[in-house]
Design a protein around this motif. Structure first.
Motif, PDB file in Angstrom:
ATOM      1  N   ASN A 103       0.802  -1.227   0.000  1.00  0.00           N
ATOM      2  CA  ASN A 103       0.000   0.000   0.000  1.00  0.00           C
ATOM      3  C   ASN A 103       0.835   1.277   0.000  1.00  0.00           C
ATOM      4  O   ASN A 103       0.281   2.366  -0.103  1.00  0.00           O
ATOM      5  N   LYS A 104       2.137   1.172   0.197  1.00  0.00           N
ATOM      6  CA  LYS A 104       3.053   2.326   0.310  1.00  0.00           C
ATOM      7  C   LYS A 104       2.730   3.222   1.499  1.00  0.00           C
ATOM      8  O   LYS A 104       3.145   4.365   1.553  1.00  0.00           O
ATOM      9  N   ARG A 105       1.949   2.719   2.439  1.00  0.00           N
ATOM     10  CA  ARG A 105       1.680   3.439   3.688  1.00  0.00           C
ATOM     11  C   ARG A 105       1.021   2.468   4.654  1.00  0.00           C
ATOM     12  O   ARG A 105       0.473   1.451   4.250  1.00  0.00           O
ATOM     13  N   LEU A 106       1.106   2.771   5.923  1.00  0.00           N
ATOM     14  CA  LEU A 106       0.445   1.967   6.953  1.00  0.00           C
ATOM     15  C   LEU A 106      -0.777   2.715   7.463  1.00  0.00           C
ATOM     16  O   LEU A 106      -0.859   3.936   7.362  1.00  0.00           O
ATOM     17  N   GLN A 107      -1.700   1.978   8.019  1.00  0.00           N
ATOM     18  CA  GLN A 107      -2.889   2.561   8.619  1.00  0.00           C
ATOM     19  C   GLN A 107      -2.830   2.319  10.124  1.00  0.00           C
ATOM     20  O   GLN A 107      -2.062   1.489  10.606  1.00  0.00           O
ATOM     21  N   SER A 108      -3.653   3.034  10.867  1.00  0.00           N
ATOM     22  CA  SER A 108      -3.629   2.877  12.324  1.00  0.00           C
ATOM     23  C   SER A 108      -4.000   1.462  12.733  1.00  0.00           C
ATOM     24  O   SER A 108      -3.502   0.957  13.743  1.00  0.00           O
ATOM     25  N   SER A 109      -4.826   0.782  11.955  1.00  0.00           N
ATOM     26  CA  SER A 109      -5.181  -0.599  12.285  1.00  0.00           C
ATOM     27  C   SER A 109      -3.973  -1.523  12.152  1.00  0.00           C
ATOM     28  O   SER A 109      -3.859  -2.509  12.871  1.00  0.00           O
ATOM     29  N   ASN A 110      -3.037  -1.199  11.253  1.00  0.00           N
ATOM     30  CA  ASN A 110      -1.823  -2.000  11.105  1.00  0.00           C
ATOM     31  C   ASN A 110      -0.941  -1.898  12.336  1.00  0.00           C
ATOM     32  O   ASN A 110      -0.270  -2.858  12.704  1.00  0.00           O
ATOM     33  N   LEU A 111      -0.928  -0.734  12.969  1.00  0.00           N
ATOM     34  CA  LEU A 111      -0.087  -0.514  14.152  1.00  0.00           C
ATOM     35  C   LEU A 111      -0.820  -0.776  15.460  1.00  0.00           C
ATOM     36  O   LEU A 111      -0.240  -0.651  16.532  1.00  0.00           O
ATOM     37  N   LYS A 112      -2.087  -1.109  15.364  1.00  0.00           N
ATOM     38  CA  LYS A 112      -2.919  -1.394  16.544  1.00  0.00           C
ATOM     39  C   LYS A 112      -2.904  -0.230  17.539  1.00  0.00           C
ATOM     40  O   LYS A 112      -2.737  -0.410  18.739  1.00  0.00           O
ATOM     41  N   ASN A 136       8.932   5.938   4.331  1.00  0.00           N
ATOM     42  CA  ASN A 136       9.177   6.444   2.974  1.00  0.00           C
ATOM     43  C   ASN A 136      10.632   6.802   2.781  1.00  0.00           C
ATOM     44  O   ASN A 136      11.208   6.550   1.730  1.00  0.00           O
ATOM     45  N   VAL A 137      11.253   7.374   3.809  1.00  0.00           N
ATOM     46  CA  VAL A 137      12.664   7.756   3.725  1.00  0.00           C
ATOM     47  C   VAL A 137      13.546   6.514   3.604  1.00  0.00           C
ATOM     48  O   VAL A 137      14.503   6.488   2.839  1.00  0.00           O
ATOM     49  N   GLU A 139      12.646   3.397   2.619  1.00  0.00           N
ATOM     50  CA  GLU A 139      11.958   2.349   1.867  1.00  0.00           C
ATOM     51  C   GLU A 139      12.906   1.339   1.240  1.00  0.00           C
ATOM     52  O   GLU A 139      12.645   0.147   1.223  1.00  0.00           O
ATOM     53  N   GLY A 140      14.032   1.800   0.759  1.00  0.00           N
ATOM     54  CA  GLY A 140      14.989   0.899   0.134  1.00  0.00           C
ATOM     55  C   GLY A 140      15.657  -0.071   1.089  1.00  0.00           C
ATOM     56  O   GLY A 140      16.188  -1.099   0.684  1.00  0.00           O
ATOM     57  N   GLU A 141      15.606   0.233   2.378  1.00  0.00           N
ATOM     58  CA  GLU A 141      16.247  -0.620   3.381  1.00  0.00           C
ATOM     59  C   GLU A 141      15.323  -1.685   3.944  1.00  0.00           C
ATOM     60  O   GLU A 141      15.777  -2.566   4.657  1.00  0.00           O
ATOM     61  N   LEU A 142      14.026  -1.613   3.636  1.00  0.00           N
ATOM     62  CA  LEU A 142      13.083  -2.573   4.186  1.00  0.00           C
ATOM     63  C   LEU A 142      13.208  -3.915   3.478  1.00  0.00           C
ATOM     64  O   LEU A 142      13.231  -3.986   2.264  1.00  0.00           O
ATOM     65  N   GLN A 143      13.294  -4.950   4.281  1.00  0.00           N
ATOM     66  CA  GLN A 143      13.396  -6.297   3.724  1.00  0.00           C
ATOM     67  C   GLN A 143      12.429  -7.202   4.432  1.00  0.00           C
ATOM     68  O   GLN A 143      12.147  -7.046   5.559  1.00  0.00           O
TER      69      GLN A 143
END
Length: 143
Positions: A103-112, A136-137, A139-143
């Motif tokens: 989704n290129k973003r998280l929602q509050s439900s994702n973070l509970k 977003n900053v 993003e390239g480091e997320l695995q």
């Protein structure tokens, strides 16, 4: 007969080693990863000040400036806990990163994040904005 006995011993050892490896993998993936943050109120106060001093014109900075100018900053900060502790499994963190990638973003439900009242909803929006900005900053480091 001796060769058959040695072969069955080898199969038994391999089976036990495989079972131990599977149990270790399951334990690793389901064991909790704990994030602890102390002095939450001080950190939130400094974040609010940082946002209030920004001049980017984003909705979040405008809302934070309004909260500071109206004197609500301390009321917001006082309603936060002194310590925050979040425990998640490695598997749930992987799912969180997968949702972000999708989704290129998280929602509050994702973070509970709890939203029992309007103050918590405001703080949840602020936290969510910060998390999405940092993701977003990096993003390239997320695995």
């Amino acid at each position: 007969m001796e060769a058959c006995y040695e072969k069955s011993q080898l199969i038994l050892r391999k089976s036990l080693c495989s079972l131990a490896a599977i149990i270790s993998l399951v334990a690793l993936l389901s064991s909790p990863v704990t994030f602890k943050m102390y002095e939450v109120k001080d950190y939130a106060s400094s974040l609010i000040d940082t946002f209030a001093n920004q001049s980017d014109g984003s909705a979040m900075s405008i809302a934070v400036k309004a909260a500071v100018e109206s004197g609500l900053k301390q009321d917001l900060v006082d309603q936060l806990p002194d310590k925050v502790e979040i425990s998640e499994s490695h598997l749930s963190l992987y799912r969180l990163v997968s949702r972000y990638r999708q989704n290129k973003r998280l929602q509050s439900s994702n973070l509970k994040l709890p939203a029992k009242n309007k103050v918590q909803l405001f703080m949840d929006d602020l936290i969510l904005y910060l998390v999405n900005s940092e993701l977003n900053v990096h993003e390239g480091e997320l695995q």
